[in-house]
Design a protein around this motif. Structure first.
Motif, short mmCIF file in Angstrom:
data_model
loop_
_atom_site.label_atom_id
_atom_site.label_comp_id
_atom_site.label_asym_id
_atom_site.label_seq_id
_atom_site.Cartn_x
_atom_site.Cartn_y
_atom_site.Cartn_z
N TRP A 39 4.29 -6.54 -15.10
CA TRP A 39 4.81 -5.46 -15.51
C TRP A 39 4.40 -5.58 -17.54
O TRP A 39 4.55 -4.93 -18.01
CB TRP A 39 5.92 -5.35 -15.34
N VAL A 63 15.09 -7.73 -13.47
CA VAL A 63 14.42 -8.21 -12.41
C VAL A 63 14.40 -9.08 -10.69
O VAL A 63 15.51 -9.93 -10.72
CB VAL A 63 13.45 -9.73 -12.72
N SER A 64 14.20 -7.76 -9.63
CA SER A 64 14.47 -8.30 -8.67
C SER A 64 15.78 -8.64 -8.28
O SER A 64 16.47 -7.55 -8.66
CB SER A 64 13.68 -10.12 -8.09
N TRP A 67 7.63 -10.18 -12.16
CA TRP A 67 8.25 -9.42 -14.25
C TRP A 67 6.42 -10.03 -15.13
O TRP A 67 6.08 -9.01 -16.14
CB TRP A 67 9.06 -10.60 -15.00
N VAL A 113 13.51 -3.68 -12.64
CA VAL A 113 12.33 -3.90 -12.04
C VAL A 113 11.80 -4.88 -10.84
O VAL A 113 13.45 -5.86 -10.60
CB VAL A 113 11.61 -5.25 -13.31
N SER A 114 11.10 -4.09 -9.56
CA SER A 114 11.28 -4.80 -8.67
C SER A 114 12.60 -4.77 -8.04
O SER A 114 13.21 -6.00 -7.18
CB SER A 114 10.31 -5.77 -9.15
N SER A 115 13.48 -3.68 -7.99
CA SER A 115 14.51 -3.38 -7.68
C SER A 115 14.71 -2.96 -5.95
O SER A 115 14.33 -2.91 -5.40
CB SER A 115 15.27 -2.82 -8.63
#
Length: 234
Positions: A217, A123-124, A214, A147-149
């Motif tokens: 999602w 995440v990130s 996170w 996720v959120s990359s």
């Protein structure tokens, strides 16, 4: 050797939500990383999920001890391994790759069966860990969820996609239009280019309202998460 590289912090496992948790300190060249390991009831042949937390250069050097809790709840039949990156020992370094592989060596020793394949969730900033471990890690990668990359932090999408190890396993991206830290105008074109160049199992799920969080999602798109990292039965 297990006892040479891992010291248990009060090795008594803590019962938690139907699972047991070990707290480990992994000692690899140039880094010590606090690692949480969540065990299912039947660990011998359980799939192994590696969690890469966000904020990889923060001053919290024990983040991994709690960061894997949520993933452990979602996957009670899997082993979840969550290391800690901090300060100069961030995910995109060889010393953190070594620390993760030594943690996985320890898991193999404790359950008395090899860990030859893993799935990765980031995440990130943790998504950088997924990208970097996929290229440099000692285990074959089955599934990846980013996720959120912002993969552009590692380089040009087409050049990265040409690397042979990136063609192993599946790639799944979750990206949001309301991500203020990594705007979709930058991240989505990179992901599209990466997936096209990869030419294998790579997919982007986009939510215009999606945030850099996170929990968004998990709460709004649990089906996407489960489809991305659902472990295969051995």
């Amino acid at each position: 050797m297990f006892f040479a590289v891992v010291l248990a912090l009060g090795l008594a496992s803590v019962a938690w939500a139907g699972k047991a948790k070990d707290t480990l300190m992994v000692d690899a060249p140039g880094v010590k990383s606090a690692v949480g390991v969540w065990w299912p009831k039947s660990p011998a042949n359980a799939p192994v999920l590696v969690w890469f937390h966000g904020g990889m250069s923060s001053g919290n050097c024990e983040k991994g001890l709690v960061a894997g809790d949520d993933l452990s709840k979602l996957y009670p039949s899997a082993i979840v391994v969550s290391a800690s990156a901090c300060r100069e020992n961030h995910w995109a370094t060889q010393q953190m790759v070594a620390a993760l592989d030594r943690a996985l060596d320890s898991v193999a020793t404790l359950r008395k069966s090899p860990v030859s394949e893993v799935s990765l969730v980031g995440v990130s900033d943790g998504a950088i860990g997924v990208l970097f471990y996929s290229l440099n890690g000692g285990r074959r990668v089955q599934d990846r969820l980013l996720v959120s990359s912002n993969g552009s932090l590692l380089g040009e999408a087409q050049k990265l996609a040409a690397l042979p190890r990136y063609r192993e396993g599946r790639w799944r991206f979750l990206q949001g239009g309301s991500d203020r830290l990594y705007p979709s105008g930058v991240t989505v074109p990179w992901i599209d280019s990466f997936c096209r160049a990869l030419g294998s199992d790579c997919d982007l799920k986009f939510d215009q309202a999606g945030e850099h969080d996170w929990s968004y999602w998990r709460d709004k798109h649990m089906d996407w998460i489960r489809a991305a990292i659902a472990p295969k039965k051995k």
